[in-house]
Design a protein around this motif. Sequence first.
Motif, PDB file in Angstrom:
ATOM      1  N   ARG A 613       3.044  -1.111  -7.108  1.00 41.54           N
ATOM      2  CA  ARG A 613       3.678  -0.342  -6.040  1.00 41.54           C
ATOM      3  C   ARG A 613       2.853  -0.419  -4.750  1.00 41.54           C
ATOM      4  NH1 ARG A 613       7.703   2.787  -6.658  1.00 41.54           N
ATOM      5  NH2 ARG A 613       7.369   3.083  -8.879  1.00 41.54           N
ATOM      6  N   LEU A 614       1.543  -0.396  -4.895  1.00 43.04           N
ATOM      7  CA  LEU A 614       0.679  -0.500  -3.722  1.00 43.04           C
ATOM      8  C   LEU A 614       0.822  -1.860  -3.055  1.00 43.04           C
ATOM      9  CD1 LEU A 614      -2.494   1.245  -5.196  1.00 43.04           C
ATOM     10  CD2 LEU A 614      -1.033   2.146  -3.379  1.00 43.04           C
ATOM     11  N   ARG A 615       0.944  -2.912  -3.857  1.00 40.02           N
ATOM     12  CA  ARG A 615       1.109  -4.257  -3.277  1.00 40.02           C
ATOM     13  C   ARG A 615       2.395  -4.348  -2.450  1.00 40.02           C
ATOM     14  NH1 ARG A 615      -2.679  -7.667  -5.217  1.00 40.02           N
ATOM     15  NH2 ARG A 615      -3.505  -7.304  -7.314  1.00 40.02           N
ATOM     16  N   GLY A 616       3.396  -3.610  -2.854  1.00 40.70           N
ATOM     17  CA  GLY A 616       4.642  -3.641  -2.098  1.00 40.70           C
ATOM     18  C   GLY A 616       4.561  -2.923  -0.763  1.00 40.70           C
ATOM     19  N   MET A 617       3.453  -2.248  -0.511  1.00 45.18           N
ATOM     20  CA  MET A 617       3.314  -1.477   0.726  1.00 45.18           C
ATOM     21  C   MET A 617       2.314  -2.086   1.702  1.00 45.18           C
ATOM     22  SD  MET A 617       3.061   2.195  -1.234  1.00 45.18           S
ATOM     23  CE  MET A 617       2.668   3.109   0.234  1.00 45.18           C
ATOM     24  N   VAL A 618       1.607  -3.137   1.287  1.00 48.16           N
ATOM     25  CA  VAL A 618       0.486  -3.607   2.109  1.00 48.16           C
ATOM     26  C   VAL A 618       0.935  -4.305   3.389  1.00 48.16           C
ATOM     27  CG1 VAL A 618      -1.070  -3.814   0.142  1.00 48.16           C
ATOM     28  CG2 VAL A 618       0.314  -5.783   0.810  1.00 48.16           C
ATOM     29  N   THR A 619       2.169  -4.768   3.443  1.00 48.10           N
ATOM     30  CA  THR A 619       2.602  -5.477   4.651  1.00 48.10           C
ATOM     31  C   THR A 619       3.237  -4.554   5.683  1.00 48.10           C
ATOM     32  OG1 THR A 619       4.744  -5.987   3.625  1.00 48.10           O
ATOM     33  CG2 THR A 619       2.974  -7.618   3.381  1.00 48.10           C
ATOM     34  N   HIS A 620       3.404  -3.286   5.318  1.00 51.24           N
ATOM     35  CA  HIS A 620       4.039  -2.364   6.258  1.00 51.24           C
ATOM     36  C   HIS A 620       2.989  -1.789   7.195  1.00 51.24           C
ATOM     37  CE1 HIS A 620       6.381   1.022   7.817  1.00 51.24           C
ATOM     38  NE2 HIS A 620       7.446   0.344   7.443  1.00 51.24           N
ATOM     39  N   ARG A 621       3.325  -1.717   8.481  1.00 51.44           N
ATOM     40  CA  ARG A 621       2.357  -1.286   9.479  1.00 51.44           C
ATOM     41  C   ARG A 621       1.848   0.128   9.218  1.00 51.44           C
ATOM     42  NH1 ARG A 621       2.785   1.675  14.012  1.00 51.44           N
ATOM     43  NH2 ARG A 621       1.229   1.360  15.664  1.00 51.44           N
ATOM     44  N   ARG A 622       2.729   1.010   8.777  1.00 56.14           N
ATOM     45  CA  ARG A 622       2.354   2.414   8.617  1.00 56.14           C
ATOM     46  C   ARG A 622       1.510   2.670   7.377  1.00 56.14           C
ATOM     47  NH1 ARG A 622       3.793   6.194  12.793  1.00 56.14           N
ATOM     48  NH2 ARG A 622       5.646   5.414  13.820  1.00 56.14           N
ATOM     49  N   THR A 623       1.733   1.892   6.342  1.00 59.13           N
ATOM     50  CA  THR A 623       1.072   2.161   5.067  1.00 59.13           C
ATOM     51  C   THR A 623       0.112   1.059   4.648  1.00 59.13           C
ATOM     52  OG1 THR A 623       2.920   1.129   3.878  1.00 59.13           O
ATOM     53  CG2 THR A 623       3.042   3.506   4.255  1.00 59.13           C
ATOM     54  N   GLY A 624       0.106  -0.053   5.387  1.00 59.93           N
ATOM     55  CA  GLY A 624      -0.623  -1.236   4.934  1.00 59.93           C
ATOM     56  C   GLY A 624      -2.100  -1.020   4.725  1.00 59.93           C
ATOM     57  N   VAL A 625      -2.777  -0.351   5.656  1.00 57.89           N
ATOM     58  CA  VAL A 625      -4.222  -0.195   5.539  1.00 57.89           C
ATOM     59  C   VAL A 625      -4.569   0.711   4.368  1.00 57.89           C
ATOM     60  CG1 VAL A 625      -6.279   0.726   6.666  1.00 57.89           C
ATOM     61  CG2 VAL A 625      -4.697  -0.695   7.957  1.00 57.89           C
ATOM     62  N   ASP A 626      -3.909   1.870   4.253  1.00 63.56           N
ATOM     63  CA  ASP A 626      -4.240   2.785   3.162  1.00 63.56           C
ATOM     64  C   ASP A 626      -3.902   2.183   1.803  1.00 63.56           C
ATOM     65  OD1 ASP A 626      -5.398   5.167   4.323  1.00 63.56           O
ATOM     66  OD2 ASP A 626      -3.479   5.494   5.288  1.00 63.56           O
ATOM     67  N   ALA A 627      -2.772   1.475   1.715  1.00 63.20           N
ATOM     68  CA  ALA A 627      -2.401   0.865   0.430  1.00 63.20           C
ATOM     69  C   ALA A 627      -3.378  -0.238   0.049  1.00 63.20           C
ATOM     70  CB  ALA A 627      -0.978   0.309   0.509  1.00 63.20           C
ATOM     71  N   SER A 628      -3.743  -1.084   0.999  1.00 59.12           N
ATOM     72  CA  SER A 628      -4.658  -2.183   0.677  1.00 59.12           C
ATOM     73  C   SER A 628      -6.079  -1.679   0.456  1.00 59.12           C
ATOM     74  CB  SER A 628      -4.625  -3.244   1.778  1.00 59.12           C
ATOM     75  OG  SER A 628      -4.881  -2.681   3.044  1.00 59.12           O
ATOM     76  N   LEU A 629      -6.463  -0.564   1.121  1.00 63.28           N
ATOM     77  CA  LEU A 629      -7.770   0.034   0.840  1.00 63.28           C
ATOM     78  C   LEU A 629      -7.800   0.585  -0.583  1.00 63.28           C
ATOM     79  CD1 LEU A 629     -10.572   0.935   1.714  1.00 63.28           C
ATOM     80  CD2 LEU A 629      -9.537   2.948   2.791  1.00 63.28           C
ATOM     81  N   TYR A 632      -8.324  -2.277  -2.845  1.00 60.09           N
ATOM     82  CA  TYR A 632      -9.726  -2.713  -2.812  1.00 60.09           C
ATOM     83  C   TYR A 632     -10.587  -1.829  -3.708  1.00 60.09           C
ATOM     84  CZ  TYR A 632     -14.398  -3.731  -1.023  1.00 60.09           C
ATOM     85  OH  TYR A 632     -15.719  -4.066  -0.924  1.00 60.09           O
ATOM     86  N   ARG A 633     -10.341  -0.533  -3.652  1.00 60.69           N
ATOM     87  CA  ARG A 633     -11.159   0.379  -4.441  1.00 60.69           C
ATOM     88  C   ARG A 633     -10.804   0.339  -5.924  1.00 60.69           C
ATOM     89  NH1 ARG A 633     -11.116   5.030   0.268  1.00 60.69           N
ATOM     90  NH2 ARG A 633     -13.225   4.595   1.040  1.00 60.69           N
ATOM     91  N   ILE A 634      -9.574  -0.034  -6.220  1.00 59.91           N
ATOM     92  CA  ILE A 634      -9.148  -0.109  -7.626  1.00 59.91           C
ATOM     93  C   ILE A 634      -9.543  -1.441  -8.251  1.00 59.91           C
ATOM     94  CG2 ILE A 634      -7.132  -0.186  -9.155  1.00 59.91           C
ATOM     95  CD1 ILE A 634      -5.747   1.719  -7.126  1.00 59.91           C
ATOM     96  N   LEU A 635      -9.277  -2.542  -7.535  1.00 65.01           N
ATOM     97  CA  LEU A 635      -9.443  -3.875  -8.101  1.00 65.01           C
ATOM     98  C   LEU A 635     -10.608  -4.666  -7.510  1.00 65.01           C
ATOM     99  CD1 LEU A 635      -5.677  -4.954  -8.077  1.00 65.01           C
ATOM    100  CD2 LEU A 635      -6.968  -4.003 -10.006  1.00 65.01           C
ATOM    101  N   ASP A 663     -16.352   1.079   6.478  1.00 69.56           N
ATOM    102  CA  ASP A 663     -17.384   1.694   5.644  1.00 69.56           C
ATOM    103  C   ASP A 663     -17.193   1.325   4.185  1.00 69.56           C
ATOM    104  OD1 ASP A 663     -18.542   2.861   7.844  1.00 69.56           O
ATOM    105  OD2 ASP A 663     -17.566   4.811   7.562  1.00 69.56           O
ATOM    106  N   ALA A 664     -15.938   1.296   3.737  1.00 68.75           N
ATOM    107  CA  ALA A 664     -15.670   0.957   2.340  1.00 68.75           C
ATOM    108  C   ALA A 664     -15.970  -0.516   2.050  1.00 68.75           C
ATOM    109  CB  ALA A 664     -14.218   1.271   1.999  1.00 68.75           C
ATOM    110  N   LEU A 665     -15.634  -1.382   2.981  1.00 72.35           N
ATOM    111  CA  LEU A 665     -15.812  -2.821   2.769  1.00 72.35           C
ATOM    112  C   LEU A 665     -17.271  -3.239   2.750  1.00 72.35           C
ATOM    113  CD1 LEU A 665     -12.952  -4.245   4.998  1.00 72.35           C
ATOM    114  CD2 LEU A 665     -13.226  -4.682   2.552  1.00 72.35           C
ATOM    115  N   GLY A 666     -18.088  -2.598   3.570  1.00 66.68           N
ATOM    116  CA  GLY A 666     -19.486  -3.011   3.627  1.00 66.68           C
ATOM    117  C   GLY A 666     -19.608  -4.471   4.017  1.00 66.68           C
ATOM    118  N   ALA A 667     -20.351  -5.230   3.218  1.00 71.43           N
ATOM    119  CA  ALA A 667     -20.574  -6.649   3.523  1.00 71.43           C
ATOM    120  C   ALA A 667     -19.289  -7.459   3.468  1.00 71.43           C
ATOM    121  CB  ALA A 667     -21.605  -7.227   2.556  1.00 71.43           C
ATOM    122  N   ASP A 668     -18.276  -6.972   2.744  1.00 76.57           N
ATOM    123  CA  ASP A 668     -17.011  -7.708   2.655  1.00 76.57           C
ATOM    124  C   ASP A 668     -16.242  -7.702   3.973  1.00 76.57           C
ATOM    125  OD1 ASP A 668     -17.412  -8.392   0.019  1.00 76.57           O
ATOM    126  OD2 ASP A 668     -16.306  -6.670  -0.782  1.00 76.57           O
TER     127      ASP A 668
END
Length: 715
Positions: A613-629, A632-635, A663-668
Amino acid sequence: MTATDPPDPALRGIDDVDWGRLHHAHGEASDIPEALRDTIGDDPRIAEEALDHLFDTLHHQGTLYPATPPAVPFLAELALAPRTPRRAGFVELLASIATADNATVEVLSGVRAALAERAGRLPDLLDAPDPWLRHLATLLVGHLPVSHPAPLVTRLRERVTSEDDPRTQAGLVAAAARLDPDHGSTWLREETAPDRPPGSRAGALWSIAVNGLEWDQRTTTAVAAVWGNEEPPVDSEWAWAEAPFTDIVTRLCERGDTPAAARTCRDVYDSGAATTAVRAATSLARRSRSAREPVAPVIADGVAHPDPGVRRRATRAARDIPQAGHAATDPLARLVDAGRPESDRDTQDLFDTALRALISTGDTRWRAPLLTGLPAGDVPPNAIAALIETDVPCDAELLSAVRARLAALTPAFLSDGPISHQAHNELTHLVRVLWQWGAEAADALPELIPLIGSGHPAVVHALTAMGSAASDALPRLRDRCAREEERVADRQQHAEAVLAIAGDPEPLAAVADAALAAGEVAVALECRERAGAPPEPLIPTVRDLLTSGNPPDPFPRLRCAHWLFERTGDTSLPVEVVDAVLTRQHRRPWNPVNRACRLAGRIGEPAGRLTPRLRGMVTHRRTGVDASLALYRILGESAPLLTALGTRLDHNEVGSWLYDALDALGADAAPLLPRLRAMVDGDRPVKGSGTANEAIRHDMAHQERMRSYLAAWPT
């Protein structure tokens, strides 16, 4: 006109179109035939409403729809027929459609095909007797999809010599330049010559700038001559551009010639067109970081201009643009020195704006007029807000003035009468000043204590900020948080103030019990936590809440789910809550969805089943950053987050979401560094939150914050 009236030749075949199978901005397009007939009816009011309806449905806010292409032939025939009443409206709508590009490929292709079929006849509109119609027609003709533009360009150039309307002259030149951008440079420069008509010169100069052609001192001189008065040949009513002079200097700036843009503003100002120059200078400063210093003197001179309209415009710019404000401190100080006038709203607004601008610069000449005007109610709320924004420290004189004004306002807030919006804002900002000053403002307790319970949260926050210095307020605060008839949220605020001032958690614990009894479990958790009460007794209640279905408001459930995860480590119920929010809310409204994504990321790997469900939201401008973050934290996958961030950075957007992700990404985050450096060092301001008045200060703040982030990056 109705469907039973004799058909107008221009509408022949209108009923052959299956309008019911098409849609426009507001739904099924079956109403388009009637609207078209009404536009040429005998009743002017109905005709005007019908034309407005066509604008609103076929070209809604610049977007075209499937019903638009079939309507174009009828609009064109009505525009071309000399007997059509209100022809200019049809030409304007056609021009708006021809210039639009926000639509599907199919719709755009259909529009272009319909226009191309009539490309041989529509230029005849340039010979209409109505100069306003001819002027609108230049925009339409300049956007016709013609495969071989040379004959049309020749016709446009020849038409310039016989045209006497300045707007139409400028439009003819702009149309010819747009249709033949590769071969018109020499001709355009010839049209800027002093012996050419003013409208032709204006259109040529604008076309040279917007098409990126060579710009030199000759063209700068020509601009000053054409726009060097307050009645230029083209103005805000020109169909091609709302602010043509601003367009010119903006394009110069965009191609890296900021000095030429600033010099052009100065030349036009010195030539007598101060309003035009100040407007353009303000626009430049909003669009270009490098333009702020060079155009600041133009704005500063405008603050001292004898014309009140110029002064107002320039003073607003000095308020919003720090560089201009610092350049204009002397004229700003002169504007506020005489105090706020008792009448004349425009002069009052000028004083208000100048006072706020002067406070924002740090120049202390604001003190005398503010200290005099504040007790009398002659200082506007936004000037009081400037004290907060610029972190002006507390002193005896300022505190005395704030107290005097609070004392004057308080009786109205303690009565049952209506309170003006102005008074409400004024009191709010005065109390926020005390809130910021904290214990140093404790002498204002006699003015604050009567306002406890007045419905102003800032009052309680100010007392809380004073800490133990506000102990005289404790009896009133304890009384308010003990009132069972009060809203739980209000009781909570007063109880938190008691805790901050006296260190007593009992009122907050009592409010927690009241919240629990009222079913406000999330509030109860918050109160118990701040009161230091053990959380364990509420865990069964929280579990019951999270398994009791999906109430309309998802926020309390999300807060409880987050609490349960943090306090117990339980992931199953919080994951169920997140899944329910993402399923039920989908993408709207955005706030609960984004908060659910953040909780999923906080839970981490145990939220793995949410990843589809999160992958289906990553391309949307409003939800993309929070969904992809969350992903990142899950996988541990950084690619979706880097893509989502990159998309928003490409649009120069920034916000707390960016810094949280970095801050979450750090070196990534390394792949984003070139983009971030380009945003810091580039000329284009970032797009943050806030109003247009705050945009430049927000840009400067974000620029500094990103610079600090990059400086801390390991080299």
